[in-house]
Write a protein that holds these residues in place. Structure first.
Motif, PDB file in Angstrom:
ATOM      1  N   ASN A 181     -34.240 -15.442  25.810  1.00  0.00           N
ATOM      2  CA  ASN A 181     -34.033 -16.068  27.119  1.00  0.00           C
ATOM      3  C   ASN A 181     -35.023 -15.574  28.162  1.00  0.00           C
ATOM      4  O   ASN A 181     -34.694 -15.467  29.342  1.00  0.00           O
ATOM      5  CB  ASN A 181     -32.606 -15.802  27.611  1.00  0.00           C
ATOM      6  N   ASN A 182     -36.236 -15.293  27.741  1.00  0.00           N
ATOM      7  CA  ASN A 182     -37.250 -14.796  28.670  1.00  0.00           C
ATOM      8  C   ASN A 182     -38.612 -15.345  28.279  1.00  0.00           C
ATOM      9  O   ASN A 182     -39.056 -15.178  27.135  1.00  0.00           O
ATOM     10  CB  ASN A 182     -37.260 -13.265  28.669  1.00  0.00           C
ATOM     11  N   GLY A 183     -39.280 -15.991  29.228  1.00  0.00           N
ATOM     12  CA  GLY A 183     -40.568 -16.602  28.942  1.00  0.00           C
ATOM     13  C   GLY A 183     -41.644 -15.596  28.587  1.00  0.00           C
ATOM     14  O   GLY A 183     -42.501 -15.866  27.734  1.00  0.00           O
ATOM     15  N   GLN A 184     -41.635 -14.437  29.241  1.00  0.00           N
ATOM     16  CA  GLN A 184     -42.647 -13.423  28.936  1.00  0.00           C
ATOM     17  C   GLN A 184     -42.491 -12.906  27.508  1.00  0.00           C
ATOM     18  O   GLN A 184     -43.481 -12.606  26.826  1.00  0.00           O
ATOM     19  CB  GLN A 184     -42.556 -12.267  29.935  1.00  0.00           C
ATOM     20  N   ALA A 185     -41.249 -12.797  27.053  1.00  0.00           N
ATOM     21  CA  ALA A 185     -41.027 -12.359  25.675  1.00  0.00           C
ATOM     22  C   ALA A 185     -41.555 -13.392  24.687  1.00  0.00           C
ATOM     23  O   ALA A 185     -42.165 -13.038  23.665  1.00  0.00           O
ATOM     24  CB  ALA A 185     -39.536 -12.114  25.444  1.00  0.00           C
ATOM     25  N   ILE A 240     -45.589 -20.976  17.799  1.00  0.00           N
ATOM     26  CA  ILE A 240     -46.035 -21.827  18.910  1.00  0.00           C
ATOM     27  C   ILE A 240     -44.992 -21.738  20.023  1.00  0.00           C
ATOM     28  O   ILE A 240     -43.790 -21.852  19.777  1.00  0.00           O
ATOM     29  CB  ILE A 240     -46.202 -23.284  18.448  1.00  0.00           C
ATOM     30  N   THR A 241     -45.450 -21.543  21.239  1.00  0.00           N
ATOM     31  CA  THR A 241     -44.541 -21.462  22.378  1.00  0.00           C
ATOM     32  C   THR A 241     -44.759 -22.642  23.299  1.00  0.00           C
ATOM     33  O   THR A 241     -45.870 -23.176  23.410  1.00  0.00           O
ATOM     34  CB  THR A 241     -44.730 -20.143  23.147  1.00  0.00           C
ATOM     35  N   LEU A 242     -43.693 -23.052  23.954  1.00  0.00           N
ATOM     36  CA  LEU A 242     -43.736 -24.117  24.962  1.00  0.00           C
ATOM     37  C   LEU A 242     -43.246 -23.500  26.260  1.00  0.00           C
ATOM     38  O   LEU A 242     -42.057 -23.351  26.478  1.00  0.00           O
ATOM     39  CB  LEU A 242     -42.835 -25.282  24.537  1.00  0.00           C
ATOM     40  N   GLN A 243     -44.221 -23.116  27.090  1.00  0.00           N
ATOM     41  CA  GLN A 243     -43.886 -22.370  28.298  1.00  0.00           C
ATOM     42  C   GLN A 243     -44.672 -22.888  29.492  1.00  0.00           C
ATOM     43  O   GLN A 243     -45.520 -23.765  29.377  1.00  0.00           O
ATOM     44  CB  GLN A 243     -44.182 -20.878  28.083  1.00  0.00           C
ATOM     45  N   ALA A 260     -45.917 -15.222  20.951  1.00  0.00           N
ATOM     46  CA  ALA A 260     -47.034 -16.116  20.639  1.00  0.00           C
ATOM     47  C   ALA A 260     -48.338 -15.338  20.527  1.00  0.00           C
ATOM     48  O   ALA A 260     -49.155 -15.580  19.629  1.00  0.00           O
ATOM     49  CB  ALA A 260     -47.139 -17.203  21.705  1.00  0.00           C
ATOM     50  N   LEU A 261     -48.548 -14.373  21.433  1.00  0.00           N
ATOM     51  CA  LEU A 261     -49.770 -13.570  21.386  1.00  0.00           C
ATOM     52  C   LEU A 261     -49.857 -12.755  20.093  1.00  0.00           C
ATOM     53  O   LEU A 261     -50.957 -12.487  19.587  1.00  0.00           O
ATOM     54  CB  LEU A 261     -49.827 -12.631  22.601  1.00  0.00           C
TER      55      LEU A 261
END
Length: 295
Positions: free
Chosen positions: A223-227, A238-241, A232-233
């Motif tokens: 539940n955290n975009g930075q995580a 694949i992330t959708l942010q 992804a890094l």
């Protein structure tokens, strides 16, 4: 009758020398001036003025009462001046709530600029993806990234929250690069776990033929975009942010946009606050600032 108004009428009558002169200066009839004086005399239980058709004079009680009324009226004027000054100059504490990713990555840098512009305002920012209650939890304003329900609150629309799909070069080298949205079904798609709603396992993109929806699988939910960005890094999927959060990674090549010829989804975003016919300067200045920064 209003006691403070009656006191003002009494003081003006003493200083003007007659009921008629006091009424003219206050825009009242001499009869209304007399009513205010009788109200005070009934309230105090004492005669304040000796009045005849030719002259008036203060009684002993009236003289003492007159001096106190002047002090009360002066304090009332000072209180009004303080209130007007507070409404004119942004100052005091603002309690703000915002979603985690947007608040940490986009709002916080903007808030530092806001506080530099208005040094008498302090900000208490809490970050959470749950929907908070402005009244019960004492927030001045909140940022919401979702369709709004009819709640009686005031909402100012900001620029839609643009999402972007991306992955690391290592992941794409190992698993291949999706060419169309349907290809995502065979990839590891990092999922966002919402606080009060089920995760979205359907990702939507806009292509030449319209909206294309694909069901994705997520081994990793958070539940955290930075995580999700860190995952992804590290080459996990694949992330959708939010595009704002990923811009530097994309520019440096640490992440690569996938499906660049397809439009990624957006989310509506608003700043929401309680209705008030005369909002305080700190709230008004903050709302205007946020709209200018993100509108």
């Amino acid at each position: 009758m209003d006691r403070l108004t009656s006191m003002e009428v009494f003081v003006r009558t003493v200083e003007a020398g007659s009921l008629t002169a006091a009424g003219i200066s206050l825009g009242l009839s001499s009869q209304m001036v007399g009513k205010h004086l009788r109200f005070l005399e009934e309230r105090t239980g004492a005669r304040l003025l000796h009045r005849t058709t030719r002259r008036q004079s203060l009684t002993e009680i009236g003289s003492a009462y007159y001096e106190r009324c002047k002090l009360v009226l002066a304090e009332a004027e000072a209180a009004d001046a303080i209130a007007q000054n507070l409404r004119a100059t942004p100052r005091g504490k603002l309690r703000i709530n915002a979603p985690l990713s947007f608040g940490a990555h986009s709002l916080t840098p903007a808030l530092t600029r806001y506080m530099q512009r208005f040094p008498e305002v302090s900000v208490e920012l809490t970050l959470s993806d749950r929907v908070v209650d402005l009244t019960e939890e004492g927030y001045d304003a909140v940022i919401r990234i979702s369709p709004l329900k009819d709640s009686g609150l005031i909402a100012r629309a900001l620029k839609p929250y643009q999402l972007i799909a991306c992955a690391s070069p290592a992941y794409l080298a190992q698993r291949g690069t999706p060419k169309v949205p349907a290809d995502l079904a065979s990839h590891e798609c990092l999922g966002f776990a919402y606080w009060a709603a089920p995760p979205l396992f359907d990702w939507e993109f806009t292509g030449p033929s319209g909206i294309e929806r694909v069901s994705v699988r997520s081994q990793f939910l958070v539940n955290n975009g930075q995580a999700l960005r860190q995952a992804a890094l590290s080459g996990f999927g694949i992330t959708l942010q939010a595009e704002d959060m990923l811009r530097e990674d994309l520019a440096s090549g640490r992440l690569v946009q996938v499906l660049p010829n397809y439009g990624a989804p957006t989310r509506p975003i608003h700043i929401v606050f309680m209705p008030d016919r005369r909002p305080t300067p700190k709230l008004r200045s903050f709302v205007d600032f946020v709209v200018a920064e993100f509108g």
